[in-house]
Design an enzyme around this catalytic site. Structure first.
Site, PDB file in Angstrom:
ATOM      1  CB  SER A 144      33.212 -23.750  27.996  1.00 33.60           C
ATOM      2  OG  SER A 144      32.795 -23.101  26.798  1.00 33.60           O
ATOM      3  CE1 TYR A 158      28.260 -25.481  29.204  1.00 40.07           C
ATOM      4  CE2 TYR A 158      29.159 -23.668  27.915  1.00 40.07           C
ATOM      5  CZ  TYR A 158      29.189 -24.991  28.296  1.00 40.07           C
ATOM      6  OH  TYR A 158      30.143 -25.836  27.786  1.00 40.07           O
TER       7      TYR A 158
END
Ligand code: NAP
Length: 249
Positions: A144, A158
């Site tokens: 990501s 995350y």
């Protein structure tokens, strides 16, 4: 075109679903992994079969090693493994600072996003590496842009899990480069899927679209296009590389 098997974790929805459909269109036999949404996984399989493709749905929570072993056993029975897409990933609730995070949340994040991906890659390498008598293959890891941005005040845990995925992509790529396996990462930006709802902010991607140089969110299909390119022979000289697919963000 190929008749090899591709295992896609989290292939039932979002980016994984789009990748499953795109890989099937290129002739891959697709193993659609899913955590709990059997109906969504079966819908993906039905779509693929409706276009004369081959697919099976297999329940696999990548937080469980037993589930991962069962996933690859099912893949073995389906054909010769040619690619793994480590797509399954979770978000925690958005807006939780590190000084408020529970150990359980962090452990779950790492178990699914990091350990799950590494264990799936282990099983894929055992099957695809020429060192083990395999014929080579490709592993694509979903990272990501959060790995670069850090996601402060949003979900640093995350972001850290995706930072680990970037390091893993580079290291594993070097480790198996001489064994017929390429390893690549993709860092999606703001993509229009249900993952944002899981973080408690269904509208997050659209709300932040103005921060993207291209001024729009991306679609799951735009990430899937990069995935199927990376698992194809067209990307034959690409390994230990991470591609941003993020509209410039
Ligand atoms: P999504 O729409 O929330 O879909 C998640 C998929 O993963 C579903 O198929 C789900 O299965 C599966 N899944 C969830 N937990 C799992 C577990 N423990 N074990 C196995 N499968 C599990 O997510 P997405 O947006 O497509 O994201 C896919 C990947 O791209 C993730 O790694 C994510 O971090 C990454 N990514 C997404 C974005 C974005 O903006 N969307 C941005 C950057 C990176 P069920 O259907 O059974 O629940």
């Amino acid at each position: 075109m190929t008749d090899k098997v591709v295992v896609i974790t989290g292939g039932s929805r979002g980016i994984g679903r789009a990748a499953a459909l795109a890989a099937a269109a290129r002739g891959f036999r697709v193993v659609v992994g899913y955590a709990s949404n059997e109906a969504a996984a079966k819908e993906v399989v039905a779509q693929i079969e409706g276009k004369n493709g081959k697919a099976i749905a297999v329940k696999c929570d990548v937080g469980s090693e037993a589930d991962i072993l069962a996933l690859f056993k099912a893949a073995d029975e389906f054909g010769t493994l040619g690619a793994l897409v480590n797509n399954a990933g979770i978000l925690g609730k958005s807006g939780v600072r590190v000084d408020e995070m529970s150990a359980e949340r962090i452990q779950q994040m790492m178990a699914v996003n990091v350990t799950g991906s590494i264990l799936c890659a282990r099983e894929a390498v055992k099957r695809m590496s020429t060192r083990h008598g395999g014929k080579g293959g490709v592993i694509v890891n979903l990272s990501s842009v959060a790995a670069r941005l850090g996601a402060p005040n949003t979900y640093v845990d995350y972001a850290a899990s995706k930072g680990a995925i970037d390091s893993f992509t580079i290291g594993l790529g070097y480790e198996v480069a001489g064994e017929g396996i390429r390893v690549a990462g993709i860092r999606p930006g703001l993509i229009d899927t249900e993952i944002h709802a899981a973080g408690g902010e269904p509208d997050r991607a659209h709300r932040l679209a103005h921060l993207v140089p291209m001024k729009r969110v991306g679609s799951a299909e735009e990430i899937a296009n990069a995935i199927v390119w990376l698992i194809s022979d067209e990307a034959s000289y690409v390994t230990s590389a991470i591609l941003d697919v993020s509209g410039g963000r």
